[in-house]
Every structure is written in structure tokens, then in C-alpha cells.
Write a protein that holds these residues in place. Sequence first.
Motif, PDB file in Angstrom:
ATOM      1  N   GLY A  58      15.206 -56.927  32.022  1.00 43.60           N
ATOM      2  CA  GLY A  58      14.573 -58.200  31.674  1.00 43.60           C
ATOM      3  C   GLY A  58      15.548 -59.249  31.196  1.00 43.60           C
ATOM      4  N   THR A  59      16.846 -58.998  31.406  1.00 34.87           N
ATOM      5  CA  THR A  59      17.847 -59.928  30.890  1.00 34.87           C
ATOM      6  C   THR A  59      18.134 -61.079  31.831  1.00 34.87           C
ATOM      7  N   SER A  60      17.688 -60.960  33.068  1.00 37.28           N
ATOM      8  CA  SER A  60      17.942 -62.013  34.044  1.00 37.28           C
ATOM      9  C   SER A  60      16.680 -62.304  34.835  1.00 37.28           C
ATOM     10  N   THR A  61      16.387 -63.587  34.997  1.00 34.89           N
ATOM     11  CA  THR A  61      15.230 -64.018  35.768  1.00 34.89           C
ATOM     12  C   THR A  61      15.658 -65.116  36.739  1.00 34.89           C
ATOM     13  N   ASN A  62      14.861 -65.283  37.768  1.00 31.33           N
ATOM     14  CA  ASN A  62      15.110 -66.346  38.735  1.00 31.33           C
ATOM     15  C   ASN A  62      13.772 -66.812  39.280  1.00 31.33           C
ATOM     16  N   TYR A  63      13.707 -68.104  39.600  1.00 29.60           N
ATOM     17  CA  TYR A  63      12.439 -68.702  40.012  1.00 29.60           C
ATOM     18  C   TYR A  63      12.614 -69.566  41.251  1.00 29.60           C
ATOM     19  N   ALA A  64      11.556 -69.663  42.027  1.00 32.35           N
ATOM     20  CA  ALA A  64      11.521 -70.643  43.099  1.00 32.35           C
ATOM     21  C   ALA A  64      11.546 -72.038  42.479  1.00 32.35           C
ATOM     22  N   ASP A  65      12.188 -72.965  43.160  1.00 29.44           N
ATOM     23  CA  ASP A  65      12.277 -74.330  42.630  1.00 29.44           C
ATOM     24  C   ASP A  65      10.898 -74.918  42.353  1.00 29.44           C
ATOM     25  N   SER A  66       9.938 -74.555  43.161  1.00 26.11           N
ATOM     26  CA  SER A  66       8.603 -75.141  43.052  1.00 26.11           C
ATOM     27  C   SER A  66       7.858 -74.729  41.779  1.00 26.11           C
ATOM     28  N   VAL A  67       8.322 -73.673  41.112  1.00 21.28           N
ATOM     29  CA  VAL A  67       7.610 -73.207  39.912  1.00 21.28           C
ATOM     30  C   VAL A  67       8.467 -73.260  38.654  1.00 21.28           C
ATOM     31  N   LYS A  68       9.733 -73.643  38.787  1.00 25.93           N
ATOM     32  CA  LYS A  68      10.617 -73.691  37.622  1.00 25.93           C
ATOM     33  C   LYS A  68      10.041 -74.616  36.552  1.00 25.93           C
ATOM     34  N   GLY A  69      10.079 -74.136  35.321  1.00 26.00           N
ATOM     35  CA  GLY A  69       9.562 -74.913  34.204  1.00 26.00           C
ATOM     36  C   GLY A  69       8.070 -74.772  33.991  1.00 26.00           C
ATOM     37  N   ARG A  70       7.374 -74.153  34.934  1.00 28.13           N
ATOM     38  CA  ARG A  70       5.922 -73.967  34.811  1.00 28.13           C
ATOM     39  C   ARG A  70       5.538 -72.495  34.715  1.00 28.13           C
ATOM     40  N   PHE A  71       6.261 -71.628  35.416  1.00 25.28           N
ATOM     41  CA  PHE A  71       5.961 -70.199  35.448  1.00 25.28           C
ATOM     42  C   PHE A  71       7.014 -69.433  34.652  1.00 25.28           C
ATOM     43  N   THR A  72       6.575 -68.344  34.029  1.00 23.40           N
ATOM     44  CA  THR A  72       7.486 -67.475  33.302  1.00 23.40           C
ATOM     45  C   THR A  72       7.175 -66.019  33.643  1.00 23.40           C
ATOM     46  N   ILE A  73       8.199 -65.300  34.093  1.00 21.71           N
ATOM     47  CA  ILE A  73       8.054 -63.877  34.378  1.00 21.71           C
ATOM     48  C   ILE A  73       8.585 -63.081  33.190  1.00 21.71           C
ATOM     49  N   SER A  74       7.904 -61.985  32.869  1.00 23.96           N
ATOM     50  CA  SER A  74       8.351 -61.125  31.772  1.00 23.96           C
ATOM     51  C   SER A  74       7.946 -59.693  32.089  1.00 23.96           C
ATOM     52  N   ARG A  75       8.518 -58.751  31.369  1.00 28.32           N
ATOM     53  CA  ARG A  75       8.177 -57.353  31.594  1.00 28.32           C
ATOM     54  C   ARG A  75       8.147 -56.618  30.260  1.00 28.32           C
ATOM     55  N   GLN A  85       3.226 -65.710  33.681  1.00 28.91           N
ATOM     56  CA  GLN A  85       2.487 -66.759  32.996  1.00 28.91           C
ATOM     57  C   GLN A  85       2.632 -68.046  33.808  1.00 28.91           C
ATOM     58  N   MET A  86       1.499 -68.590  34.218  1.00 28.86           N
ATOM     59  CA  MET A  86       1.502 -69.773  35.082  1.00 28.86           C
ATOM     60  C   MET A  86       0.824 -70.922  34.348  1.00 28.86           C
ATOM     61  N   ASN A  87       1.586 -71.963  34.080  1.00 28.59           N
ATOM     62  CA  ASN A  87       1.070 -73.147  33.401  1.00 28.59           C
ATOM     63  C   ASN A  87       1.136 -74.359  34.314  1.00 28.59           C
ATOM     64  N   SER A  88       0.415 -75.393  33.934  1.00 30.96           N
ATOM     65  CA  SER A  88       0.411 -76.648  34.703  1.00 30.96           C
ATOM     66  C   SER A  88       0.178 -76.387  36.181  1.00 30.96           C
ATOM     67  N   LEU A  89      -0.834 -75.598  36.461  1.00 33.23           N
ATOM     68  CA  LEU A  89      -1.091 -75.193  37.842  1.00 33.23           C
ATOM     69  C   LEU A  89      -1.497 -76.369  38.713  1.00 33.23           C
ATOM     70  N   LYS A  90      -1.077 -76.292  39.961  1.00 34.47           N
ATOM     71  CA  LYS A  90      -1.335 -77.338  40.949  1.00 34.47           C
ATOM     72  C   LYS A  90      -2.120 -76.731  42.118  1.00 34.47           C
ATOM     73  N   PRO A  91      -2.839 -77.554  42.860  1.00 31.89           N
ATOM     74  CA  PRO A  91      -3.563 -77.023  44.030  1.00 31.89           C
ATOM     75  C   PRO A  91      -2.637 -76.281  45.002  1.00 31.89           C
ATOM     76  N   GLU A  92      -1.400 -76.711  45.112  1.00 33.76           N
ATOM     77  CA  GLU A  92      -0.468 -76.049  46.029  1.00 33.76           C
ATOM     78  C   GLU A  92      -0.014 -74.676  45.532  1.00 33.76           C
ATOM     79  N   ASP A  93      -0.392 -74.303  44.323  1.00 32.61           N
ATOM     80  CA  ASP A  93      -0.121 -72.949  43.838  1.00 32.61           C
ATOM     81  C   ASP A  93      -1.176 -71.949  44.331  1.00 32.61           C
ATOM     82  N   THR A  94      -2.213 -72.455  44.984  1.00 33.98           N
ATOM     83  CA  THR A  94      -3.258 -71.573  45.525  1.00 33.98           C
ATOM     84  C   THR A  94      -2.677 -70.611  46.552  1.00 33.98           C
TER      85      THR A  94
END
Length: 118
Positions: A58-75, A85-94
Motif C-alpha cells: 500500500g506504499t505506492s498508488t497510481n491513478y488514471a488522469d481522469s480520476v486524479k484528485g477525486r478517487f482514492t484507492i486503499s487496502r 473512495q470516489m468523490n465528486s462523481l461525474k456522469p462520465e464515471d458511469t
Amino acid sequence: QVHFVESGGGLVQPGGSLRLSCAGSGITFNAFTRYDMSWYRQAPGKERELVAVITTAGTSTNYADSVKGRFTISRDNAKKTVSLQMNSLKPEDTAVYYCKGTYYRDYWGQGTQVTVSS
């Protein structure tokens, strides 16, 4: 037999939040610590895409540009779970969101539907 099962999907309004969980079964927590875990999603008519990945400790994470700053992965290795954890969801996240565990090979969950709509 190793299995991963997702939960937490549903319908949410734009700007809302959801937390997805993925639980491992048929696996000890020691073995789970060896798995790199990731979340993918697939929208209708589109290819499956990587959303987020977290390494074994759990020491390293990486995100798609489209979700950076909105989604957080944890274990939580003790509980054999990985969350998104998905915040500030957009219709394109469907999409259908899939959990994947990787240790010598890939193990996919069955997916959980996330719909962002007003």
C-alpha cells in the motif's frame, strides 16, 4: 480457488460519492499481501480501462488522469480488502467497476455497476 468480490456500487447524483469495496476469498491474509490490487472500469461501448492501482504494502498508488484528485484507492491487508473512495462523481464515471488482483496471474472480480445520473 482465489476470488475477489466487489460491492458498493449503485446510483448516485453528479457531485456525489460512493465507496467500492473488494474482498478476497480463498486466500490467507499473508497471501493477499503479495497481490498488487487494482480497479478497472468499463463503460458501455468502451474498452476496459485502468482506474487505480495499489502495490502490495500500500506504499505506492497510481491513478488514471481522469480520476486524479477525486478517487482514492486503499487496502487493508488484515481484512483482505481493497477499497475505492470516489468523490465528486461525474456522469462520465458511469461504468461497471472491476477489482483485479495480480500475483503471477490476474484474478478478476465480477464487477459492480456505478451509475452517475440526476
